[in-house]
Design an enzyme around this catalytic site. Structure first.
Site, PDB file in Angstrom:
ATOM      1  N   TYR A 135       0.870  -1.185   0.000  1.00  0.00           N
ATOM      2  CA  TYR A 135       0.000   0.000   0.000  1.00  0.00           C
ATOM      3  C   TYR A 135       0.900   1.226   0.000  1.00  0.00           C
ATOM      4  O   TYR A 135       1.565   1.520   0.991  1.00  0.00           O
ATOM      5  CB  TYR A 135      -0.907  -0.002   1.235  1.00  0.00           C
ATOM      6  CG  TYR A 135      -1.981   1.071   1.210  1.00  0.00           C
ATOM      7  CD1 TYR A 135      -3.326   0.742   1.107  1.00  0.00           C
ATOM      8  CD2 TYR A 135      -1.651   2.425   1.314  1.00  0.00           C
ATOM      9  CE1 TYR A 135      -4.314   1.720   1.090  1.00  0.00           C
ATOM     10  CE2 TYR A 135      -2.632   3.406   1.290  1.00  0.00           C
ATOM     11  CZ  TYR A 135      -3.958   3.049   1.179  1.00  0.00           C
ATOM     12  OH  TYR A 135      -4.937   4.016   1.164  1.00  0.00           O
ATOM     13  N   ASP A 180       9.520   2.408   1.531  1.00  0.00           N
ATOM     14  CA  ASP A 180       8.348   3.144   2.004  1.00  0.00           C
ATOM     15  C   ASP A 180       8.234   2.904   3.507  1.00  0.00           C
ATOM     16  O   ASP A 180       7.824   1.836   3.954  1.00  0.00           O
ATOM     17  CB  ASP A 180       7.099   2.654   1.275  1.00  0.00           C
ATOM     18  CG  ASP A 180       5.841   3.391   1.738  1.00  0.00           C
ATOM     19  OD1 ASP A 180       5.892   4.061   2.788  1.00  0.00           O
ATOM     20  OD2 ASP A 180       4.804   3.270   1.061  1.00  0.00           O
TER      21      ASP A 180
HETATM   22  N1  PMP Z   1       2.628   3.998   2.494  1.00  0.00           N
HETATM   23  C1  PMP Z   1       2.297   3.164   3.497  1.00  0.00           C
HETATM   24  C2  PMP Z   1       3.259   2.097   3.881  1.00  0.00           C
HETATM   25  C3  PMP Z   1       1.075   3.285   4.150  1.00  0.00           C
HETATM   26  O1  PMP Z   1       0.754   2.457   5.140  1.00  0.00           O
HETATM   27  C4  PMP Z   1       0.197   4.313   3.742  1.00  0.00           C
HETATM   28  C5  PMP Z   1      -1.158   4.498   4.401  1.00  0.00           C
HETATM   29  N2  PMP Z   1      -1.738   3.397   4.909  1.00  0.00           N
HETATM   30  C6  PMP Z   1       0.572   5.158   2.703  1.00  0.00           C
HETATM   31  C7  PMP Z   1       1.802   4.978   2.104  1.00  0.00           C
HETATM   32  C8  PMP Z   1      -0.315   6.270   2.220  1.00  0.00           C
HETATM   33  O2  PMP Z   1      -0.306   7.271   3.165  1.00  0.00           O
HETATM   34  P1  PMP Z   1      -1.456   8.414   3.167  1.00  0.00           P
HETATM   35  O3  PMP Z   1      -2.724   7.733   3.574  1.00  0.00           O
HETATM   36  O4  PMP Z   1      -0.962   9.399   4.167  1.00  0.00           O
HETATM   37  O5  PMP Z   1      -1.521   8.978   1.807  1.00  0.00           O
END
Ligand code: PMP
Length: 442
Positions: free
Chosen positions: A137, A242
């Protein structure tokens, strides 16, 4: 009161913005506790999807916000920068590894930060393709959803330049063999993917979550990430981590890759970075973030108030030894959860690092049939018993435990007793499944 408020909310707030597990609506919060509109308190094991890393309502953040807002409430750093954002960038460069020139980009969400990766990494390498992992995600904007492999993004096609490969999930090995997991995934990448649809000399970057969180709190085998780094180095591919959910101390080190001595080319941060304010960041090799001028910019990026909150958040993590707390109390939590696993058949697996913990529920331990509805029921019951917890996973059957890093052993003992009670209540059919079914979750 909370029910009528939620009815009103339902009238005006977009469903595209919601994942709901139970009828909570909040009024206030402090530390690890939140209070709903009826004045009821809850221990928050979700920390608002891992945003409240330093806990809620920290006095030092409150002071900084006031101080910064009164001095300079806003400037668009795109055209008239100020020093707070620069100090924050220097701090981020300081706490991330890499003995090479680095720079920092700022945004507002994990999604826009991963969009930065989707756009700039191929441009810098002058290679068109990217590789990411099924179940990952990375966000909901077009670039970040293109990198994602989670069911939440599956209704959109995204950009066609991204190839997705299986994540090394030790509990459900994608190629069937747990003890050859790393070899099999790496071989698939090199022998199948590189040789067919994604030549390495046209692959700009590989993006990975060091612990795949929304995919089910999956912790890869110890040798996987170092092997992935080797592959990237061999083919000149950028390695991007990430760290939006598990970075900034949650795993018991600053970043998940620090457990393996890995030096990524780019690191994506968000969620807890802003201490509750919208803030995200990419810390990367200078050449990636300098590949063009004004090609990934947002008017309020790095605004002074969010920057001040972020800098203070990092200082609090250091001053309050929250990384050590995450490591020590995470181990304590996992040990107690493994005790619960012995008692409740439904718990198929307990895994995690520090305070990024997953509890996977299965109908039977041999076939590992995902117990999605029961997972929703446990989360619902915990809410009724005074504790907030959400579930994740591509099968919707993993309880995600990502509390504030300030959580104490007493809080953890309470959490275990509420979970224990919830499992017992489910076994004794005391949970109203009709109520649970009203909440779609995800
Ligand atoms: N990267 C990871 C690993 C996440 O867990 C998430 C949100 N669950 C995101 C990116 C996206 O973040 P946002 O909801 O702040 O856009």
């Amino acid at each position: 009161m909370s029910y009528s408020f939620l009815d009103a909310e339902n009238q005006v707030i977009a469903n595209s913005l919601k994942i709901r597990f139970y009828p909570i609506s909040l009024k206030s919060a402090k530390g690890t506790r939140v209070t709903d509109q009826n004045g009821r308190n809850y221990l928050d094991l979700a920390a608002g999807w891992a945003v409240a890393g330093i806990g809620y309502g920290h006095q030092r953040i409150s002071n900084k916000l006031k101080e910064q807002y009164e001095a300079l409430s806003f400037t668009s750093q795109l055209s008239a920068p100020e020093p707070t954002m620069v100090s924050l960038a220097e701090k981020l460069i300081d706490i991330t590894p890499g003995d090479f020139p680095k720079k920092v980009w700022f945004g507002h969400s994990g999604s826009d930060a991963n969009d930065c990766i989707a756009k700039l990494v191929p441009l810098e390498k002058n290679r068109s393709r990217m590789i990411s992992f099924m179940g990952s995600y990375h966000g909901q904007t077009m670039g970040s959803l293109s990198l994602s492999g989670h069911p939440a993004q599956s209704r959109f096609i995204g950009s066609g330049n991204v190839v997705k490969i299986p994540y090394p999930n030790p509990y459900r090995p994608p190629f069937g063999e747990k003890n050859r997991l790393t070899d099999q995934v790496i071989q698939y990448l090199e022998q199948e993917v590189f040789k067919t649809i994604c030549p390495p000399d046209d692959t700009a970057g590989i993006i990975i979550e060091g612990i795949q969180s929304d995919g089910g709190l999956l912790v890869p085998p110890d040798d996987f990430l170092p092997r992935l780094q080797e592959v990237c180095q061999r083919y000149g591919i950028s390695l991007i981590f990430d760290e939006v959910k598990v970075g900034l101390g949650r795993t018991g080190k600053w970043f998940s890759f620090d457990h393996y001595g890995i030096v990524p080319d780019a690191i994506v941060l968000g969620k807890s970075l802003g201490g509750g304010l919208p803030m995200s960041s990419v810390v990367a090799r200078k050449e990636i973030l300098d590949v063009g001028t004004g090609i990934h910019m947002f008017t309020t990026s790095g605004n002074p108030v969010s920057s001040a909150a972020s800098l203070e958040t990092i200082n609090i993590i250091e001053d309050e030894s929250l990384i050590e707390n995450a490591r020590e109390n995470g181990e304590y939590f996992i040990t107690l959860l493994r005790g619960l696993q012995e008692k409740h058949e439904l718990i198929g697996d307990v895994r995690g690092k520090g305070l990024a913990i997953g509890v996977e529920l299965v109908e039977d331990r041999l076939l590992k049939t995902p117990a999605a509805e029961k997972t929703a029921a446990i989360c619902y019951r915990c809410y009724e018993l005074g504790m907030l917890v959400f579930y994740v996973g591509i099968h919707s059957n993993v309880i995600e435990i990502t509390p504030p890093l300030t959580i104490t052993k007493d809080d953890i003992d309470l959490a275990i007793s509420i979970l224990d009670q919830s499992f017992s209540d489910l076994e004794q059919k005391k949970i109203n499944m009709d109520l649970v079914k009203q909440y779609a979750g995800w």
